[in-house]
Design an enzyme around this catalytic site. Structure first.
Site: not given
Ligand code: IPE
Ligand code: IPE
Ligand code: MG
Length: 254
Positions: A133, A22, A39
């Site tokens: 792995l 995240d 990303h």
């Molecule tokens: C969780 O992250 C999903 C992934 C890392 C793929 P999100 O960014 O979607 O989660 P919330 O919305 O903050 O809970």
């Molecule tokens: C995690 O990073 C990746 C995915 C959920 C695809 P985020 O895109 O949720 O990044 P933040 O949480 O908005 O910073």
């Molecule tokens: Mg996120």
């Protein structure tokens, strides 16, 4: 100070590590960039952590890359993520093979665009013979989706007379989950300073040790992974027993 990697007890590695990757979007926004830029850089962390786990001898690594709820993000972000996924998987297959890594996928494959389904199916087939792995990609995954599906399938098998409802136990339930071939994660890491599970492996994380770090995913590297593993190795995993019982058991097996 001894290097972190040397502080890890290789005989007590978590067998299965699960990561909620995240913070990509905020990482990019903090740099005045578009979320997709985050990303894109997150892929470098994936490579680094997969390599780190393979080098250490971790047996299973599950990466939460895209949740069912993430489909509700703006169209441009979703499309960009899917394109990045296809591109990355295609490029990584030779590296996975070189490192003896076998790829798996959990999640709602049918929701993914055809190009992503094809790339994934190819990668899974082309790495199927590897014995190192196990890299499990959670894509279009959500735990409630998985549990609802499992209940539905169990219901259908009961109806068809394939299982006797009286015999249903934890093993039965586990058999119907997408993770039926993998042991439960022992360590769950979430990056970026969010303290929640976000619909990830709700059943399987029952006794996992949880580790949260403020580091955003694109900044997460092997050294951060080693810190998490060292932290894990200092935990006392009790599984409902008392600390005294656990210490006695450890004494008897040492
Ligand atoms: C969780 O992250 C999903 C992934 C890392 C793929 P999100 O960014 O979607 O989660 P919330 O919305 O903050 O809970
Ligand atoms: C995690 O990073 C990746 C995915 C959920 C695809 P985020 O895109 O949720 O990044 P933040 O949480 O908005 O910073
Ligand atoms: Mg996120």
């Amino acid at each position: 100070m001894r290097p972190l990697i040397e502080q890890i007890d290789k005989t007590r590695l978590p067998k299965h590590i699960a990561i909620i990757m995240d913070g990509n979007g905020r990482w990019a926004e903090e740099k005045g960039q578009e979320r997709l830029y985050g990303h894109f850089h997150g892929v470098e962390s994936v490579r680094n952590i997969v390599e780190g786990c393979a080098e250490l001898g971790v047996e299973y690594l599950t990466l939460y890359a895209f949740s069912n709820e993430n489909w509700d993000r703006p169209r441009t972000e979703v499309d960009g993520l899917m394109a990045l996924l296809v591109d990355t998987i295609r490029k990584e297959v030779p590296i996975l093979n070189k490192n003896n890594i076998r790829m798996h996928m959990i999640g709602n494959m049918e929701m993914l665009p055809d190009s992503a389904q094809k790339a994934l199916q190819e990668a899974i087939a082309l790495t199927g013979h590897n014995t190192g792995l196990n890299l499990i990609m959670a894509l279009s995954y959500s735990s409630r989706w998985e549990l609802v599906n499992a209940v539905k399938k169990i219901g259908m098998d009961v109806k068809a007379g394939r299982i006797d409802p009286e015999t249903i136990d934890q093993n039965t339930v586990e058999h119907y989950l997408t993770t039926s071939n993998f042991p439960d994660p022992e360590l769950m890491i979430r990056t970026s300073g969010e303290y929640r599970i976000s619909n990830f492996l709700l059943y399987q994380l029952a006794y996992a040790e949880l580790y949260f770090t403020n580091t955003r995913w694109p900044d997460f590297r092997k050294e951060n992974l080693y810190e998490a593993i060292i932290d894990f190795q200092f935990r006392e995993r009790r599984f409902g027993k008392t600390g005294k019982q656990i210490q006695k058991e450890a004494h008897l097996t040492s």
